[in-house]
Write an enzyme that holds these catalytic residues in place. Structure first.
Site, mmCIF file in Angstrom:
data_model
loop_
_atom_site.group_PDB
_atom_site.id
_atom_site.type_symbol
_atom_site.label_atom_id
_atom_site.label_comp_id
_atom_site.label_asym_id
_atom_site.label_seq_id
_atom_site.Cartn_x
_atom_site.Cartn_y
_atom_site.Cartn_z
ATOM 1 N N GLU B 221 -18.901 42.347 21.669
ATOM 2 C CA GLU B 221 -19.525 44.332 21.921
ATOM 3 C C GLU B 221 -17.927 44.706 22.113
ATOM 4 O OE1 GLU B 221 -23.370 44.998 21.483
ATOM 5 O OE2 GLU B 221 -23.337 43.155 23.317
ATOM 6 N N HIS B 237 -21.057 16.903 30.190
ATOM 7 C CA HIS B 237 -21.993 15.907 29.393
ATOM 8 C C HIS B 237 -21.469 16.122 28.384
ATOM 9 C CE1 HIS B 237 -24.780 14.625 33.368
ATOM 10 N NE2 HIS B 237 -24.321 15.558 33.932
ATOM 11 N N LYS B 332 -28.780 46.477 10.806
ATOM 12 C CA LYS B 332 -29.965 47.513 11.619
ATOM 13 C C LYS B 332 -30.153 48.125 10.201
ATOM 14 C CE LYS B 332 -29.499 47.502 16.526
ATOM 15 N NZ LYS B 332 -29.361 48.227 17.611
#
Lengths: 337, 337
Positions: B221, B237, B332
């Site tokens: 951001e 792993h 948005k």
């Protein structure tokens, strides 16, 4: 690795039939929390169960990846300790923690120390067939956990979903197996897209978040490539801003978005706008892969199945063997010194 | 953005003093589970609390990032709905879900619809000062949640840890602020390492996992760069196998490992072997950053603080303004159509 991937539907069928007896032995007392403890390929089944059960199970499920358990674990916690080898040191440590706290313990393993200890301690042990890499045993490791929760009355009957899942996977492998040429083989075509790139796999909170992470780890382990994963809607609040710099590297990122018609409709809308508009002018590649099948379980496994094949084909494109994991072996040897 | 970052210690102090009254009003009934629902910068406080409380809290804490809540949420669940703006659509949807299920709800927000609805519904509202980007309000959003749990008897007294945290941050900013030249400014030096690279931030299950993810999102951001995060021991792993191909891109990855002396000793050993040996012959850059301070809380915030500054300095190096998040605004707007 190709043989193990091919046999995933058989593995799920075997898991149902062979492990029925161990699961029948399991009797839960009052369970208020479930903790599944494991790492890497042995944690994937727990992740999938948590995703699958989020809107079905009356108690929280937490997947624990470490040496100790959270402080709330006690006699009303069901702890499922999963280690395919039975010798994962973090899981053995967490197992001892569970025992000390008086939790209700079940071990899922092919053998090793975990099997011996859990037997000696009188806990239910679900023994799965050995001889595979843990990441190639996703069916063996997931199915018994699902059935354990069903036995404990914490999940509704999932028999039909398992049946559909097996059927979908049998169908899919006719089109994904090595003998099917690239033009008809989706997994080979996606592997080609990822060749020379950094794969970034996007899922969504709910079913596909877990599978996106599974793709990342399969690409790491089978294709030995860097790969990353993130999920909607969270990534709409941060990651999508991060495609401006450094430009020459962003051009090398290939986003694969896993979609499911079980997604919340607003999440599906977010994926459409993000992929079609917001990221339309960024340099990274983009590809959407919809789940197959109808049920949640079939959709999860269908996306996992494509990812498993993609990771193995990408290994081939890089001229690598998808089975060995030399760096993990090196680390384990040094830790044992 | 630089002003907001600089003021983090004051923000924590204000959060303690200004929000005391709202928190005192909160009276929990029996709480068996805690769900913190939020997204992006508004979810960070919940993540930190979950990490911090993992070995202290008698009930599980789950951070929910989506439109709906898990099926176990009911009247014995404390739901903390966090939206800095008060208008995050996922959080408003999850809030409605919490209300429908009769959960014990607290809203943490600067205003917006969430504040109005929570007031109208008679829930406790913790109002935080507005006017910042959500990610710049980590102190305002984290501290009240910690105090709420303390008030409910679910966390031990954390007053001393908060005091130490504030003192450590005051000291750190003397060395991290913009007027301090690169040779004495660790954050500027790390930003230089990350310039032109893909940052990969490694933490560990427990305290630093959450902070590694915070670095990733701040780099996304503030610096508008790609960035990723993962954690020990899980990454041992899988991810460590993934540094073989494609070589020319692996050379462009810079791993920053956040360490803490609160890590499990075997995790610390894993970090040493992985960074010093297993990844020694890979092409990626590597840097270790130890936490400062003594308490868990101070260590978490000290690593967060360096990361916030690094992300802002990296923006400057790229010639970008660290404040606007155009792609989030675009999304948005389209979602509101």
């Amino acid at each position: 690795m190709f043989g193990a991937i091919y046999r995933l539907p058989e593995q799920i069928e075997e898991a149902v039939s062979k492990m029925e007896y161990s699961i029948a032995q399991f009797k839960a007392s009052l369970v208020r929390t479930i903790v599944i403890t494991g790492l890497g390929g042995s944690a994937v089944g727990g992740d999938m169960l948590r995703s699958y059960a989020a809107d079905k199970c009356p108690v929280p499920i937490f997947v624990n990846r470490g040496y100790t358990l959270p402080s709330y674990v006690g006699k009303d916690t069901l702890v499922i300790a999963v280690s395919y080898s039975g010798n994962t040191e973090e899981t053995l440590s967490a197992y001892a923690d569970a025992k000390r706290r008086g939790a209700q313990v079940v071990a899922v393993t092919s053998g090793g120390i975990l099997k011996k200890q859990a037997w000696a301690d009188g806990y239910v042990v679900v023994t799965v067939p050995g001889g595979l890499q843990p990441r190639a045993a996703a069916g063996y490791l997931f199915i018994p956990q699902m059935l354990l929760l069903q036995k404990a009355g914490l999940l509704p009957d999932c028999g039909e979903e398992i049946t559909e899942t097996v059927r979908v996977l049998y169908e899919m492998r006719l089109r994904l197996a090595p003998q099917v040429k690239s033009e008809h083989n989706l997994a080979k075509r996606i592997a080609s897209r990822l060749f020379g790139k950094i794969p970034l796999i996007h899922g969504a909170t709910g079913l596909t978040e877990t599978i996106a992470y599974r793709w990342k780890t399969q690409l790491n382990e089978n294709a030995q490539t860097v790969a990353f994963a993130h999920s909607y809607p969270e990534l709409n609040h941060n990651e999508i801003v991060g495609f401006d710099v450094p430009l020459e590297l962003i051009e090398k990122i290939e986003i694969i978005t896993l979609t499911s018609n079980h997604n919340h409709p607003r999440v599906q809308k977010r994926i459409e706008i993000t992929m079609g508009e917001v990221l339309a002018n960024t340099a990274c590649g983009r590809y959407e892969l919809p789940a197959q099948g109808a049920s949640e379980l079939a959709q999860m496994f269908s996306l996992l199945y494509v990812g498993d094949y993609v990771s193995a084909y990408l290994a081939v494109l890089y001229g690598l063997d998808p089975t060995p994991v030399d760096k993990i072996v090196q680390l384990k040897n040094r830790l044992a010194d």
